[in-house]
Design an enzyme around this catalytic site. Structure first.
Site, mmCIF file in Angstrom:
data_model
loop_
_atom_site.group_PDB
_atom_site.id
_atom_site.type_symbol
_atom_site.label_atom_id
_atom_site.label_comp_id
_atom_site.label_asym_id
_atom_site.label_seq_id
_atom_site.Cartn_x
_atom_site.Cartn_y
_atom_site.Cartn_z
ATOM 1 N N ASP A 178 54.094 26.074 60.023
ATOM 2 C CA ASP A 178 53.943 24.793 59.473
ATOM 3 C C ASP A 178 52.372 24.129 59.391
ATOM 4 O O ASP A 178 51.504 25.201 59.813
ATOM 5 C CB ASP A 178 54.836 23.568 60.403
ATOM 6 C CG ASP A 178 55.530 22.773 59.500
ATOM 7 O OD1 ASP A 178 54.852 22.278 58.581
ATOM 8 O OD2 ASP A 178 56.737 22.272 60.071
ATOM 9 N N TRP A 218 53.857 22.665 52.184
ATOM 10 C CA TRP A 218 54.494 21.487 51.509
ATOM 11 C C TRP A 218 53.690 21.432 50.052
ATOM 12 O O TRP A 218 53.684 20.287 49.566
ATOM 13 C CB TRP A 218 54.419 20.324 52.184
ATOM 14 C CG TRP A 218 54.455 20.258 53.688
ATOM 15 C CD1 TRP A 218 55.632 20.868 54.222
ATOM 16 C CD2 TRP A 218 53.468 19.766 54.615
ATOM 17 N NE1 TRP A 218 55.444 20.686 55.776
ATOM 18 C CE2 TRP A 218 54.030 20.077 55.919
ATOM 19 C CE3 TRP A 218 52.227 19.041 54.401
ATOM 20 C CZ2 TRP A 218 53.304 19.646 57.007
ATOM 21 C CZ3 TRP A 218 51.732 18.837 55.711
ATOM 22 C CH2 TRP A 218 52.122 19.073 56.872
ATOM 23 N N ASP A 243 59.655 17.625 52.529
ATOM 24 C CA ASP A 243 61.021 17.819 53.051
ATOM 25 C C ASP A 243 62.153 17.093 52.085
ATOM 26 O O ASP A 243 61.659 16.108 51.856
ATOM 27 C CB ASP A 243 61.300 17.533 54.330
ATOM 28 C CG ASP A 243 60.560 18.187 55.149
ATOM 29 O OD1 ASP A 243 59.499 19.115 54.955
ATOM 30 O OD2 ASP A 243 60.345 17.949 56.533
HETATM 31 C C1 GLA Z 1 57.796 19.774 58.420
HETATM 32 C C2 GLA Z 1 58.592 20.926 57.563
HETATM 33 C C3 GLA Z 1 60.184 20.989 57.855
HETATM 34 C C4 GLA Z 1 60.217 21.098 59.489
HETATM 35 C C5 GLA Z 1 59.630 19.969 60.059
HETATM 36 C C6 GLA Z 1 59.379 20.077 61.712
HETATM 37 O O1 GLA Z 1 58.131 18.541 57.846
HETATM 38 O O2 GLA Z 1 58.440 20.825 56.230
HETATM 39 O O3 GLA Z 1 60.714 21.960 57.195
HETATM 40 O O4 GLA Z 1 59.905 22.470 59.865
HETATM 41 O O5 GLA Z 1 57.925 20.118 59.777
HETATM 42 O O6 GLA Z 1 58.786 19.172 62.296
#
Ligand code: GLA
Length: 545
Positions: A178, A218, A243
């Site tokens: 991440d 992301w 997300d």
């Molecule tokens: C980010 C990621 C998610 C998840 C969260 C965990 O938002 O994009 O997929 O792994 O962190 O906190």
């Protein structure tokens, strides 16, 4: 220019990489190839959406068992991925992870509490694969807690080699990395994820165990431009957006959260980068929200249709123990999985726009003349929609058509398929017609011995004709006589380059497929491969569809 050259000689050679060559050859010969599973987008479950940071051994075991009892494993789902919350930032004096013994206790006699090997062994015993999670920065996403208190120093920065070696030693098969900490420190993702890829390669060298690499920043700094082959990584996925939904944990304060249909659609849109996607390298629009509160059965079917057309990872975010029968049937539909897992690994492209919000998406499949087609109606009204075989690059008047979600074979249709697509819905088809023609190109110039000695010698194809300035499927015939897969930079018309993986071919030739946007009219297009002949990889010729 990012030089690939010799630095990208990679260590791991999976036998399945040869199958990718077989698949492409099969396309030319008209035979059905074997599916090279490990090269295809990963399929499995991830803990975040349903369990947030409450994840522990008991919950993970229950999900692994549910993957078997639900029939998901039989359908091809295999990864059980432990996301954020498994580790709260404690390290010992040597910098090793210290894991909560109560959350991750011994499962079998002879095991020790607080050893992640326990859960990996359990997952492997079910015939499944195990995934783990960390952050590229010093802190992780736990500094923005979803449930429970905030934790800091939950990232791997400063410990890359140590942490990824530990994941491999524990036996994990997959790691998601991440970006919360990396983002906070304003780090350069291209650099950090490259270093992590090298730490993963080193861990593999030491343990013989390969970690599948899931990059999760992301879409920041356009990972589709640097994700393929970053740091020499063979096989990876990279997130292209945020997300879809914040976790929805049953019985918790956030249990009322719902998935927004529009966000699911916009993650699909942000994940479309066909130039970056080919066998082994995939855009990742996030784990699926299928089966979570907020989407109805039709929206669930559209959701997985979109993921399959775009060749996305099929990771279930829902609680596998709570999936209803309709969601399970959708997740295990053999046709939609076959579309997603097609061995050419090419992403769907928009083949036609019939009007505002009325789109025809087409995915070029391994079997010659076969396409997956999605008629997508984004509008709020039912709409008549059609697809013409000529829009799909097919020759010939007829094609056989199968509607995936009605499971109806419609037989042979002439010129087109027509239907009315409900509002905000889609119709997924698999059709088989006559493959259109390919144009063959040889390299523009053969290199002299002197040029071969120059590190940056390139293989160039010029005078390439664009078909209506559209996306072209390019079959690259090559030889790779070295024992490892090689990564080669491909630049089309002098634009941002991508990286293409060429598995070893032994003494013979292989083929790899990519999609390129030929934006110059007429014969004005040029493809440049940064492979130096004599460097192990020869780009012999290309066929353009
Ligand atoms: C980010 C990621 C998610 C998840 C969260 C965990 O938002 O994009 O997929 O792994 O962190 O906190």
């Amino acid at each position: 220019m990012r030089t690939i050259g010799k630095a990208f000689t990679c260590l791991g050679i999976a036998i399945v990489l040869f199958l990718c060559c077989d698949a492409a050859t099969a396309h030319a010969q008209g035979t059905q190839p074997a599916i090279a599973k490990i090269q295809q987008p990963p399929m499995g479950w991830s803990s975040w959406n349903a369990l947030s940071n409450t994840i522990n051994s008991e919950l993970t075991k229950a999900q692994a068992e549910a993957m078997l009892s639900s029939g998901l494993k039989r359908a091809g789902y295999e990864y059980v991925n432990i996301d954020e919350g498994w580790w709260l930032g404690d390290r010992d004096a040597q910098g090793n992870f210290v894991v909560d013994p109560k959350a991750w206790p011994a499962i079998e006699p002879g095991e020790h509490d607080g050893d992640m090997t326990n859960i990996v062994r359990f997952i492997h015993k079910q015939g499944l694969k195990a995934g783990i999670y960390t952050d590229a920065g010093k802190d992780g996403c736990s500094m923005f807690p979803d449930l429970g208190p905030a934790y800091f120093q939950v990232g791997s920065e400063g410990h890359y080699e140590q942490d990824f070696l530990q994941f491999a030693r524990w036996g994990f098969d997959y790691v998601k990395v991440d970006w919360c900490g990396g983002d906070k420190e304003n780090l350069d993702p291209d650099v950090q994820y490259g270093e992590i890829a090298r730490a993963i390669a080193r861990a593999e060298q030491i343990t013989g165990h390969r970690l599948y690499y899931s990059i999760c920043n992301w879409g920041k700094e356009s990972p589709w431009t640097w994700g393929p082959g970053v740091g020499g990584a063979l096989q990876s996925i990279w997130r292209t957006s945020g997300d879809i939904v914040a976790p929805v944990v049953a019985g918790s304060v956030n249990a009322g959260r719902k998935v927004a249909f529009d966000k699911m659609l916009s993650n699909f849109d942000q994940g479309i980068h066909p130039e970056a996607e080919h066998t082994g390298f995939y855009n990742d629009p996030d784990m699926m929200v299928l089966g979570m509160p907020g989407l109805n059965a039709a929206q669930n079917r559209l959701h997985i249709s979109l993921w399959a057309i775009s060749g996305a990872p099929l990771l279930v975010g829902a609680d596998l123990k709570r999936l209803d029968a309709e969601s399970l049937a959708t997740l295990t539909n053999g046709d939609v999985i076959r579309v997603d897992q097609d061995s050419l690994g090419l992403q769907g492209i928009k083949a036609a726009e019939l009007g505002p919000g009325l789109e025809v998406w087409s995915k070029f499949l391994t079997t010659p003349g076969e396409r997956a087609v999605l008629l997508l109606n984004r509008t709020y009204f039912p709409a008549p929609m059609s697809v013409k075989w000529t829009d799909l690059g097919l020759a010939g008047e007829t094609a056989t058509v199968r509607e995936v979600w009605t499971a109806k074979d419609l037989g042979i249709l002439k010129d087109r398929y027509e239907t009315t697509v409900p509002a905000q819905d889609g119709v997924l088809l698999i059709l088989k017609g006559t493959e259109g023609s390919f144009r063959h190109y040889e390299p523009a110039a053969k290199h002299t011995q002197e040029e071969l000695a120059i590190h940056d010698a390139e293989t160039r194809f010029t005078g390439i004709t664009a078909r209506k300035g559209e996306w072209a499927q390019v079959r690259i015939t090559y030889t790779n006589s070295v024992v490892a897969a090689r990564l080669v930079e491909l630049r089309v018309n002098g634009q941002v380059a991508t990286v293409v993986e060429f598995p070893p071919t032994g003494a013979g030739q292989g083929a790899v497929w990519v999609q390129t946007h030929l934006d110059q009219p007429g014969t004005g297009n040029m493809l440049n491969f940064a492979a130096s002949p004599g460097d192990g990889v020869n780009i012999d010729n290309i066929d353009v569809h």
